[in-house]
Design a protein around this motif. Structure first.
Motif, PDB file in Angstrom:
ATOM      1  N   LEU A 273       3.143   5.947  -2.786  1.00 36.83           N
ATOM      2  CA  LEU A 273       4.294   6.756  -3.217  1.00 36.83           C
ATOM      3  C   LEU A 273       4.357   6.862  -4.730  1.00 36.83           C
ATOM      4  O   LEU A 273       4.725   7.911  -5.276  1.00 36.83           O
ATOM      5  CB  LEU A 273       5.582   6.153  -2.660  1.00 36.83           C
ATOM      6  CG  LEU A 273       5.737   6.199  -1.129  1.00 36.83           C
ATOM      7  CD1 LEU A 273       7.015   5.483  -0.703  1.00 36.83           C
ATOM      8  CD2 LEU A 273       5.743   7.638  -0.630  1.00 36.83           C
ATOM      9  N   GLY A 274       3.982   5.775  -5.432  1.00 35.29           N
ATOM     10  CA  GLY A 274       3.971   5.825  -6.889  1.00 35.29           C
ATOM     11  C   GLY A 274       2.941   6.815  -7.409  1.00 35.29           C
ATOM     12  O   GLY A 274       3.229   7.611  -8.316  1.00 35.29           O
ATOM     13  N   LYS A 275       1.739   6.795  -6.856  1.00 31.80           N
ATOM     14  CA  LYS A 275       0.718   7.747  -7.274  1.00 31.80           C
ATOM     15  C   LYS A 275       1.115   9.170  -6.919  1.00 31.80           C
ATOM     16  O   LYS A 275       0.849  10.109  -7.679  1.00 31.80           O
ATOM     17  CB  LYS A 275      -0.618   7.401  -6.612  1.00 31.80           C
ATOM     18  CG  LYS A 275      -1.297   6.174  -7.203  1.00 31.80           C
ATOM     19  CD  LYS A 275      -2.680   5.990  -6.592  1.00 31.80           C
ATOM     20  CE  LYS A 275      -3.411   4.830  -7.237  1.00 31.80           C
ATOM     21  NZ  LYS A 275      -4.778   4.651  -6.678  1.00 31.80           N
TER      22      LYS A 275
ATOM     23  N   GLN B  48       0.827  -1.203   0.000  1.00 31.03           N
ATOM     24  CA  GLN B  48       0.000   0.000   0.000  1.00 31.03           C
ATOM     25  C   GLN B  48       0.863   1.255   0.000  1.00 31.03           C
ATOM     26  O   GLN B  48       0.562   2.230  -0.698  1.00 31.03           O
ATOM     27  CB  GLN B  48      -0.929  -0.005   1.208  1.00 31.03           C
ATOM     28  CG  GLN B  48      -2.014  -1.078   1.143  1.00 31.03           C
ATOM     29  CD  GLN B  48      -2.853  -1.127   2.403  1.00 31.03           C
ATOM     30  OE1 GLN B  48      -2.558  -0.446   3.390  1.00 31.03           O
ATOM     31  NE2 GLN B  48      -3.895  -1.950   2.393  1.00 31.03           N
ATOM     32  N   LEU B  49       1.926   1.240   0.802  1.00 32.36           N
ATOM     33  CA  LEU B  49       2.820   2.395   0.835  1.00 32.36           C
ATOM     34  C   LEU B  49       3.508   2.592  -0.505  1.00 32.36           C
ATOM     35  O   LEU B  49       3.638   3.725  -0.985  1.00 32.36           O
ATOM     36  CB  LEU B  49       3.858   2.211   1.947  1.00 32.36           C
ATOM     37  CG  LEU B  49       4.895   3.333   2.088  1.00 32.36           C
ATOM     38  CD1 LEU B  49       4.214   4.666   2.380  1.00 32.36           C
ATOM     39  CD2 LEU B  49       5.898   2.994   3.182  1.00 32.36           C
TER      40      LEU B  49
ATOM     41  N   THR C  13       4.143  10.361  -6.774  1.00 36.11           N
ATOM     42  CA  THR C  13       5.171  10.778  -7.731  1.00 36.11           C
ATOM     43  C   THR C  13       4.558  11.164  -9.074  1.00 36.11           C
ATOM     44  O   THR C  13       5.005  12.112  -9.728  1.00 36.11           O
ATOM     45  CB  THR C  13       6.201   9.651  -7.922  1.00 36.11           C
ATOM     46  OG1 THR C  13       6.763   9.301  -6.652  1.00 36.11           O
ATOM     47  CG2 THR C  13       7.309  10.081  -8.866  1.00 36.11           C
ATOM     48  N   ARG C  14       3.522  10.426  -9.493  1.00 34.31           N
ATOM     49  CA  ARG C  14       2.871  10.688 -10.780  1.00 34.31           C
ATOM     50  C   ARG C  14       1.760  11.730 -10.663  1.00 34.31           C
ATOM     51  O   ARG C  14       1.059  11.987 -11.650  1.00 34.31           O
ATOM     52  CB  ARG C  14       2.288   9.385 -11.334  1.00 34.31           C
ATOM     53  CG  ARG C  14       3.318   8.314 -11.629  1.00 34.31           C
ATOM     54  CD  ARG C  14       2.695   7.139 -12.372  1.00 34.31           C
ATOM     55  NE  ARG C  14       1.637   6.496 -11.587  1.00 34.31           N
ATOM     56  CZ  ARG C  14       1.832   5.488 -10.736  1.00 34.31           C
ATOM     57  NH1 ARG C  14       3.075   5.025 -10.551  1.00 34.31           N
ATOM     58  NH2 ARG C  14       0.828   4.955 -10.069  1.00 34.31           N
ATOM     59  N   ASN C  15       1.575  12.328  -9.472  1.00 34.49           N
ATOM     60  CA  ASN C  15       0.525  13.327  -9.239  1.00 34.49           C
ATOM     61  C   ASN C  15      -0.862  12.775  -9.543  1.00 34.49           C
ATOM     62  O   ASN C  15      -1.705  13.435 -10.163  1.00 34.49           O
ATOM     63  CB  ASN C  15       0.777  14.590 -10.078  1.00 34.49           C
ATOM     64  CG  ASN C  15       1.997  15.352  -9.638  1.00 34.49           C
ATOM     65  OD1 ASN C  15       2.280  15.446  -8.446  1.00 34.49           O
ATOM     66  ND2 ASN C  15       2.744  15.887 -10.593  1.00 34.49           N
ATOM     67  N   GLU C  16      -1.104  11.543  -9.114  1.00 32.83           N
ATOM     68  CA  GLU C  16      -2.385  10.896  -9.374  1.00 32.83           C
ATOM     69  C   GLU C  16      -3.239  10.737  -8.131  1.00 32.83           C
ATOM     70  O   GLU C  16      -4.312  10.128  -8.183  1.00 32.83           O
ATOM     71  CB  GLU C  16      -2.147   9.505  -9.995  1.00 32.83           C
ATOM     72  CG  GLU C  16      -1.508   9.547 -11.374  1.00 32.83           C
ATOM     73  CD  GLU C  16      -1.243   8.168 -11.926  1.00 32.83           C
ATOM     74  OE1 GLU C  16      -1.481   7.184 -11.181  1.00 32.83           O
ATOM     75  OE2 GLU C  16      -0.803   8.065 -13.079  1.00 32.83           O
ATOM     76  N   LEU C  17      -2.806  11.270  -7.000  1.00 34.63           N
ATOM     77  CA  LEU C  17      -3.622  11.195  -5.791  1.00 34.63           C
ATOM     78  C   LEU C  17      -4.874  12.056  -5.945  1.00 34.63           C
ATOM     79  O   LEU C  17      -4.869  13.068  -6.648  1.00 34.63           O
ATOM     80  CB  LEU C  17      -2.817  11.663  -4.578  1.00 34.63           C
ATOM     81  CG  LEU C  17      -1.607  10.808  -4.186  1.00 34.63           C
ATOM     82  CD1 LEU C  17      -0.876  11.456  -3.021  1.00 34.63           C
ATOM     83  CD2 LEU C  17      -2.041   9.397  -3.824  1.00 34.63           C
ATOM     84  N   ILE C  18      -5.950  11.637  -5.270  1.00 37.16           N
ATOM     85  CA  ILE C  18      -7.210  12.370  -5.384  1.00 37.16           C
ATOM     86  C   ILE C  18      -7.049  13.813  -4.921  1.00 37.16           C
ATOM     87  O   ILE C  18      -7.546  14.746  -5.559  1.00 37.16           O
ATOM     88  CB  ILE C  18      -8.304  11.654  -4.567  1.00 37.16           C
ATOM     89  CG1 ILE C  18      -8.622  10.296  -5.186  1.00 37.16           C
ATOM     90  CG2 ILE C  18      -9.566  12.514  -4.503  1.00 37.16           C
ATOM     91  CD1 ILE C  18      -9.653   9.511  -4.410  1.00 37.16           C
ATOM     92  N   CYS C  19      -6.323  14.018  -3.832  1.00 36.80           N
ATOM     93  CA  CYS C  19      -6.122  15.376  -3.330  1.00 36.80           C
ATOM     94  C   CYS C  19      -5.336  16.228  -4.315  1.00 36.80           C
ATOM     95  O   CYS C  19      -5.591  17.432  -4.452  1.00 36.80           O
ATOM     96  CB  CYS C  19      -5.432  15.344  -1.963  1.00 36.80           C
ATOM     97  SG  CYS C  19      -3.797  14.581  -1.968  1.00 36.80           S
ATOM     98  N   GLN C  20      -4.390  15.622  -5.045  1.00 34.19           N
ATOM     99  CA  GLN C  20      -3.624  16.360  -6.040  1.00 34.19           C
ATOM    100  C   GLN C  20      -4.477  16.724  -7.245  1.00 34.19           C
ATOM    101  O   GLN C  20      -4.362  17.821  -7.803  1.00 34.19           O
ATOM    102  CB  GLN C  20      -2.403  15.531  -6.471  1.00 34.19           C
ATOM    103  CG  GLN C  20      -1.367  15.341  -5.371  1.00 34.19           C
ATOM    104  CD  GLN C  20      -0.276  14.380  -5.771  1.00 34.19           C
ATOM    105  OE1 GLN C  20      -0.501  13.425  -6.525  1.00 34.19           O
ATOM    106  NE2 GLN C  20       0.922  14.608  -5.249  1.00 34.19           N
ATOM    107  N   ARG C  21      -5.367  15.795  -7.664  1.00 30.34           N
ATOM    108  CA  ARG C  21      -6.252  16.087  -8.790  1.00 30.34           C
ATOM    109  C   ARG C  21      -7.237  17.195  -8.432  1.00 30.34           C
ATOM    110  O   ARG C  21      -7.503  18.082  -9.245  1.00 30.34           O
ATOM    111  CB  ARG C  21      -7.000  14.824  -9.217  1.00 30.34           C
ATOM    112  CG  ARG C  21      -6.108  13.730  -9.782  1.00 30.34           C
ATOM    113  CD  ARG C  21      -6.912  12.772 -10.650  1.00 30.34           C
ATOM    114  NE  ARG C  21      -7.990  12.146  -9.899  1.00 30.34           N
ATOM    115  CZ  ARG C  21      -7.891  10.972  -9.286  1.00 30.34           C
ATOM    116  NH1 ARG C  21      -6.734  10.305  -9.331  1.00 30.34           N
ATOM    117  NH2 ARG C  21      -8.915  10.447  -8.636  1.00 30.34           N
ATOM    118  N   VAL C  22      -7.770  17.150  -7.202  1.00 31.69           N
ATOM    119  CA  VAL C  22      -8.702  18.188  -6.773  1.00 31.69           C
ATOM    120  C   VAL C  22      -7.999  19.539  -6.703  1.00 31.69           C
ATOM    121  O   VAL C  22      -8.549  20.571  -7.112  1.00 31.69           O
ATOM    122  CB  VAL C  22      -9.326  17.818  -5.410  1.00 31.69           C
ATOM    123  CG1 VAL C  22     -10.117  18.994  -4.840  1.00 31.69           C
ATOM    124  CG2 VAL C  22     -10.213  16.589  -5.539  1.00 31.69           C
TER     125      VAL C  22
END
Length: 285
Positions: A31-33, A26-27, A35-44
Motif C-alpha cells: 500500500l505504501g508503494k 507485506q500488505l 501510494t507513492r506510485n512506486e509499483l513496477i506496474c505503475q512505473r511501466v
C-alpha cells in the motif's frame, strides 16, 4: 489484536500469529508503494504512456521539422529503446539506445526526430536553409515530447568497452551532449553518383544513407540483432556499413540494412491507411 506490534518484526514469534504478521507487513509495504506510485506496474505504465505521446509530423521534408526514419530492411521506424529510469529519474548524463520498431507505425514521442542544420552550412536565406540536401552536416535531434531538453543522435568508435549490446558493432545512441560525435550527413545510396549528388535536393520517399561524419560508418539495423523490451520484439540500431564483399561486385554498394527513408506527415497517413485496409481485408477473410 496486532495494533501494539511494531511495523517490522526483528525476530521470529510464535507460529500462532507469525504468518499473519508477515502478511500484514507485506500488505503495508504494498500500500505504501502504491501510494507513492512506486509499483513496477505503475512505473511501466508511466514509461509507456510517456513514450507514446502523439506527435504531429510535418507535411514537408525540411530542417527543424518532425520526421520519422524507416529502415528498409527491418521495415521498422527508428525508435528509442526506453530505459527503466524513464521518465522518473532521467539525468543529463543518461544515454538511450536505439531500435527499429514495427509496433508504432504512427508518430509518437519515441520515434520522431528533427534535422538541425549545422551553422556553417547556413546561407542566410531562410527558404534555402530549410531544404534537405545531400552532403550537408546536421544534428539529428529527438523531438521535444519525449524529454525536457534536446537529445542528439550520436556515435563513437567501437572499442573493447564501447559497442552495441547485441550486434557488438559501433554503438548508436541519443545523448544530451551536442558535439562532433552527433554530426551526421545524408549520402546517395548509389556510390557511382554519390559525389555528384552532394548539394542536390533530397527527393521525398527516396532511400538514403545516414552517415556518421566522424567515423564514416552508416546508421543501420539488422533483424538478426533482436531486442526484447516493454513494447515488443524490436531490432537494434547501430553504426555499421554493410557492403557486398563479393569479388565480382565492383562498386561495393551498401546493403539494404543501411537504407533509410524519411517519412513526413503525408507518408505516415498513407502508411496508416494502408495498414487499416490490410487489417480490414484480413478480418474479412
Amino acid at each position: 489484536m496486532l495494533d501494539g506490534l511494531p511495523t517490522l518484526v526483528p525476530h521470529r514469534i510464535g507460529n500462532w500469529c507469525e504468518e499473519m504478521v508477515l502478511k500484514e507487513n507485506q500488505l503495508r509495504e504494498f500500500l505504501g508503494k502504491s501510494t507513492r506510485n512506486e509499483l513496477i506496474c505503475q512505473r511501466v505504465e508511466r514509461r509507456i504512456r510517456g513514450s507514446r505521446r502523439p506527435v504531429k509530423l510535418s507535411d514537408v521534408m525540411e530542417y527543424d521539422q518532425n520526421i520519422m526514419l524507416k529502415n528498409l530492411h527491418t521495415e521498422g521506424f527508428l525508435s528509442i529503446d526506453v530505459p527503466d529510469n524513464y521518465p522518473d529519474s532521467v539525468t543529463n548524463q543518461d544515454t538511450f539506445n536505439l531500435t527499429t520498431s514495427l509496433v508504432e507505425g504512427v508518430p509518437v514521442a519515441r520515434n520522431c526526430f528533427r534535422f538541425l542544420l549545422k551553422d556553417e552550412y547556413r546561407t542566410g536565406n531562410p527558404e534555402e536553409d530549410k531544404k534537405l540536401r545531400y552532403g550537408q552536416k546536421f544534428y539529428l535531434v529527438l523531438n521535444r515530447e519525449f524529454v525536457q531538453g534536446e537529445m542528439y543522435l550520436s556515435s563513437t568508435l567501437k572499442t573493447l568497452s564501447s559497442f552495441s549490446k547485441y550486434g557488438k558493432q559501433q554503438p548508436a545512441y541519443v545523448s544530451f551532449h551536442k558535439s562532433n560525435a552527433a554530426l551526421w550527413k545524408i549520402d546517395c545510396i548509389d556510390p557511382n553518383i554519390r559525389f555528384e549528388m552532394e548539394g542536390q535536393l533530397i527527393e521525398p520517399g527516396s532511400p538514403v544513407l545516414i552517415t556518421h561524419c566522424v567515423t564514416g560508418q552508416h546508421l543501420s539495423s539488422d533483424p538478426r540483432h533482436i531486442v526484447r523490451n516493454d513494447f515488443s520484439v524490436e531490432w537494434e540500431a547501430a553504426c555499421h556499413s554493410y557492403k557486398n564483399l563479393d569479388a565480382a561486385c565492383r562498386n561495393r554498394q551498401e546493403l539494404v540494412q543501411n537504407h533509410w527513408v524519411i517519412f513526413v506527415g503525408q507518408d505516415s497517413a498513407q502508411s496508416s491507411d494502408a495498414g487499416a485496409v490490410a487489417e480490414s481485408a484480413s478480418a474479412a477473410v
